[in-house]
Structure formats: C-alpha cells, structure tokens
Design a protein around this motif. Structure first.
Motif, PDB file in Angstrom:
ATOM      1  N   GLU A 144     -14.883   1.346   0.310  1.00  0.00           N
ATOM      2  CA  GLU A 144     -16.146   2.064   0.449  1.00  0.00           C
ATOM      3  C   GLU A 144     -15.922   3.577   0.445  1.00  0.00           C
ATOM      4  O   GLU A 144     -14.826   4.066   0.728  1.00  0.00           O
ATOM      5  N   ASP A 145     -17.002   4.292   0.136  1.00  0.00           N
ATOM      6  CA  ASP A 145     -16.920   5.756   0.109  1.00  0.00           C
ATOM      7  C   ASP A 145     -16.515   6.314   1.469  1.00  0.00           C
ATOM      8  O   ASP A 145     -15.734   7.272   1.558  1.00  0.00           O
ATOM      9  N   VAL A 146     -17.038   5.710   2.521  1.00  0.00           N
ATOM     10  CA  VAL A 146     -16.728   6.175   3.875  1.00  0.00           C
ATOM     11  C   VAL A 146     -15.240   6.028   4.173  1.00  0.00           C
ATOM     12  O   VAL A 146     -14.642   6.880   4.847  1.00  0.00           O
ATOM     13  N   ALA A 147     -14.638   4.965   3.651  1.00  0.00           N
ATOM     14  CA  ALA A 147     -13.209   4.744   3.886  1.00  0.00           C
ATOM     15  C   ALA A 147     -12.370   5.827   3.208  1.00  0.00           C
ATOM     16  O   ALA A 147     -11.401   6.337   3.792  1.00  0.00           O
ATOM     17  N   ILE A 148     -12.749   6.188   1.993  1.00  0.00           N
ATOM     18  CA  ILE A 148     -12.005   7.232   1.269  1.00  0.00           C
ATOM     19  C   ILE A 148     -12.108   8.567   1.997  1.00  0.00           C
ATOM     20  O   ILE A 148     -11.111   9.263   2.206  1.00  0.00           O
ATOM     21  N   GLN A 149     -13.310   8.926   2.415  1.00  0.00           N
ATOM     22  CA  GLN A 149     -13.491  10.176   3.134  1.00  0.00           C
ATOM     23  C   GLN A 149     -12.794  10.136   4.491  1.00  0.00           C
ATOM     24  O   GLN A 149     -12.233  11.139   4.945  1.00  0.00           O
ATOM     25  N   GLY A 150     -12.800   8.963   5.123  1.00  0.00           N
ATOM     26  CA  GLY A 150     -12.135   8.820   6.413  1.00  0.00           C
ATOM     27  C   GLY A 150     -10.637   9.039   6.319  1.00  0.00           C
ATOM     28  O   GLY A 150     -10.032   9.664   7.198  1.00  0.00           O
TER      29      GLY A 150
END
Length: 303
Positions: free
Chosen positions: A93-99
């Motif tokens: 997910e996008d959130v995982a990449i940013q995290g």
C-alpha cells in the motif's frame, strides 16, 4: 500471467544519478520531496505504463521527505524494491511505502553529518588545502576528485544494497549498528582534526620576557667572517654548532610557552572556539571576533 517487471541496472543507475540533485529544489513545506520525486521518475516510467498509475506514483513521492542527501540512497533502494513489488501485483500500500521512507530517514540522517561533513570532507579538505598552500595545483584537484568519487561510490553502493535487501533492511535500524558507525566516525574525525590543529592554527606571542648579553664566543662574530661563499659556509657551521646569530639572547613569551607545551596557544584557541560553538555562538561571529582580536593584539605588539 503477465511477465514480471524488473528494474535493470541501467534503470537503477539513472535513479542514482538523479539522486545527486536531491536538494536541487528544496522547499520549507516538504523539504526534499521534489528532488526525491525527480530521482524516482526513471523507475516510475519503467514500472507503470498508464498515465494514471504514473500520476499516483508521483503523488506518493511528493510527500514530506528530509534526510542527509547522501544517506538517502539506501532509502531509495528500498523504495525501488517496494515499488517494483507493487507494480508486479504485491499487496504493497501507499501508506507502507511512505512509512518505510519516514522510518528510515530519521535514523540514517544521524549518520550523514558525522561521516561526511565532520569526517570525510574535513580530512580530504585538509589534504587538498595542505597541498594548495605549498603551491601544488593538485590540491584542489585531488579534493574534488576524491570527494566526488567517495560520495558517488557510497551513494550507488548503498542504493544497490537497499534495493537487494528490500523491505527487510528496515528491521536492522532498531539495532546498534548505526550508533556504532556514528560513534566510530565521530572519534576518527576528532582524532584527525585534532592532529591538524598544530598545522592549521598558528599563534605567536611577541612580548619579550628577558634579554641576556652573551659572552664572546657564544655568538657568531659577523665582522670577522669575511665575505664570499666561505663566509656563508662558516656562519652556517657555527650556527649548527649552537652559536647564536646575535650577541643578545632574546626570550619571548612564545619561547617560554613552547618550552612548556608546543602549540599550547593554538590548542587553547581551538577549545575556546569549540566552547563558543557549544554555547550556540554563530561561526560567523567567532570568525569576525577572531580577526578583530588578532588585529588589535598585533597593533598592541602582543602578537
């Protein structure tokens, strides 16, 4: 089943090259986000074919990002691996990449300053400056080539390491490896800079402590030396043998300090500057104050 999309070495090299301009468009709202997105463009074009997918990927990488510009490379490598997995259908997910980006940029930022700004660059700068002061044109050339070779090799290697390690690299950040690297680099930097104090910082105190008239035979009798090369040779031999150049022995404050601890004044000035920096005094203020004090002391015949 569609063929797996893989980032080639040339694709990753293009990202590494673009990452050298990470701070080329820095801003106060999201810091290095534009430079980061610029670096990711070759990978985004390779991994995503539709305009919509590329737009979404660019939006992901326009979020806040800020770390030391050189240690951003392993984060880039991990991000490339995650984007590659996502493009091939993995549930990333996008959130995982940013995290992952946010989670890595903090710990790694602590390495950049002691390793590069406080160790590598001062050492190479001192080497280049020493050569330049002696009139050697290779001084600035060696500094330029060595510095860029070092930073580029580090950036490319760590990006490749991050890419091959993938998301698993984030598990190592909780250990003590980064702290050990930072501590070791700081110790090495302080040791090298400390050894350069005697060479780079020069203070000569001129006040005369004493004048002693020497007995005849303890100094060179210039009137009886004659002229020509033989006279010069004789004067040099007498001076090497310990005879004074003048009939008076003048002892200055600097002579006394050198007999106690050579370079003591230079070391004291260095510690004073370090203490002022610790007190949050601006380096510009310290530099200007040093110039003023030096000029005033010289006019007063103290230096």
């Amino acid at each position: 089943m569609s063929e797996k999309i893989t980032l080639t070495k040339s694709d990753r090299l293009a990202v590494a090259w673009r990452s050298t301009f990470l701070q080329g468009s820095w801003n106060y709202e999201r810091m290095q986000n534009l430079g980061w997105a610029f670096a990711m463009i070759p990978a985004i074009k390779k991994l995503y074919k539709s305009k919509e997918e590329r737009t979404e990927a660019l939006k992901r990488h326009l979020e806040f990002f800020n770390t030391h510009p050189y240690v951003a490379s392993p984060i880039l490598g991990v991000t490339l691996a995650l984007e590659e997995d996502k493009a091939n259908g993995a549930p990333v997910e996008d959130v995982a990449i940013q995290g992952v980006k946010v989670g890595m940029m903090g710990p790694l930022a602590g390495i950049g300053d002691p390793v590069f700004w406080f160790t590598a660059r001062p050492i190479l700068g001192a080497l280049g400056a020493s050569l330049a002061l002696s009139g050697n044109i290779l001084g600035p050339i060696i500094f330029f080539l060595a510095w860029n070779l070092l930073r580029w090799a580090f950036m490319y290697y760590t990006q490749e390491f991050g890419y091959k390690a993938g998301a698993a690299i984030t598990k190592d950040l909780s250990g003590g490896l980064l702290k050990d690297i930072t501590k070791g680099a700081s110790i090495l930097g302080m040791f090298v800079l400390g050894s350069l104090v005697a060479r780079w910082v020069s203070i000569t105190w001129t006040p005369i402590v004493s004048k002693v008239t020497l007995d005849k035979g303890a100094y060179i009798d210039w009137g009886n030396l004659g002229t020509g090369s033989k006279a010069i040779q004789s004067a040099l031999q007498q001076h090497v043998a310990g005879l004074s150049l003048t009939p008076e022995k003048v002892t200055t404050l600097q002579n006394n300090l050198d007999s106690l601890v050579p370079g003591l004044s230079a070391l004291g000035l260095t510690f004073l500057c370090m203490w002022l920096l610790k007190k949050k005094i601006s380096p510009i203020v310290i530099i200007i104050a040093t110039f003023i004090v030096g000029i005033v002391f010289h006019l007063l015949n103290l230096m």
